[in-house]
Design an enzyme around this catalytic site. Structure first.
Site, PDB file in Angstrom:
ATOM      1  CG  HIS A   1      -0.199   0.014   2.534  1.00  0.00           C
ATOM      2  ND1 HIS A   1       0.351   1.150   3.087  1.00  0.00           N
ATOM      3  CD2 HIS A   1       0.082  -0.994   3.395  1.00  0.00           C
ATOM      4  CE1 HIS A   1       0.931   0.852   4.233  1.00  0.00           C
ATOM      5  NE2 HIS A   1       0.792  -0.450   4.446  1.00  0.00           N
TER       6      HIS A   1
ATOM      7  CB  CYS B   1       1.536  -3.851   5.009  1.00  0.00           C
ATOM      8  SG  CYS B   1      -0.001  -4.603   5.603  1.00  0.00           S
TER       9      CYS B   1
END
Length: 203
Positions: free
Chosen positions: A163, A179
């Site tokens: 992301h 992440c």
């Protein structure tokens, strides 16, 4: 988003951010270099973590990592803190600086794939995040307070994403809850290059 007096946006973005060569502009590479920690003095003891220098941020070949490029392929290298992308037709290669998980217990490696693509993602803390940080909000809509930035690629592993981030200081550092984070301009480009089923390998 309404905030309680104890909610610190900057600290939240820094803590909550979870998880070629033609594709990396010179200014972005310079930003990446500036984001890296200062080198230790020569007399200082060597740390147990990876050594960070710009020479490790270099073009890679896909063949040691993938049997083929079906649906395209992404390699996330945690040591050099770089994300590599190859298109299925081998005509497009991109290399981006990234953030990585803050600790080993939040780090997952291995093979997965993109199962969902979201522009303007919302965010909610995982149960484990909420337990560690009870003052965090239960839900953050798209916008400047969102730790997922402008675009997010859902992986087949629960809670794991590639992301963007609005806090650009975190790129090139250990700063996520599991992440892989990219500059917003880079995740926007990667979002357009990838598809559902794009292979992902994290090493």
């Amino acid at each position: 988003m309404s905030k309680s007096p104890s909610f610190n946006r900057r600290a939240f973005l820094g803590s909550a951010a979870a998880l070629g060569t033609a594709g990396l502009a010179a200014p972005a590479l310079a930003q990446f270099a500036e984001a890296l920690p200062e080198p230790m003095p020569a007399a200082a003891p060597v740390s147990n973590g990876p050594q960070h220098n710009i020479s490790s941020f270099r073009m890679q070949d896909w063949r040691p990592y993938f049997q083929n490029l079906s649906n395209g392929a992404i390699l996330c290298d945690l040591t050099s803190r770089a994300l590599h992308y190859w298109s299925e037709d081998q005509q497009t290669y991109r290399l981006y600086p990234s953030s990585i998980p803050v600790s080993e217990d939040l780090t997952r490696t291995g093979r997965t794939e993109i199962i969902r693509k979201v522009e303007g993602p919302s965010w909610a803390p995982t149960p484990a995040m909420k337990a560690r940080n009870p003052d965090w909000p239960d839900f953050v809509p798209p916008g400047p307070d969102n730790p997922l930035g402008t675009h997010a690629l859902w992986l087949s592993w629960q809670y794991y994403r590639i992301h963007g981030t609005h806090d650009t200081r975190k790129i090139g550092r250990r700063s996520s809850n599991g992440c892989i984070g990219l500059y917003n301009e880079h995740i926007a480009e990667l979002y357009n290059l990838t598809k559902i089923g794009t292979q992902v390998l994290i090493i």
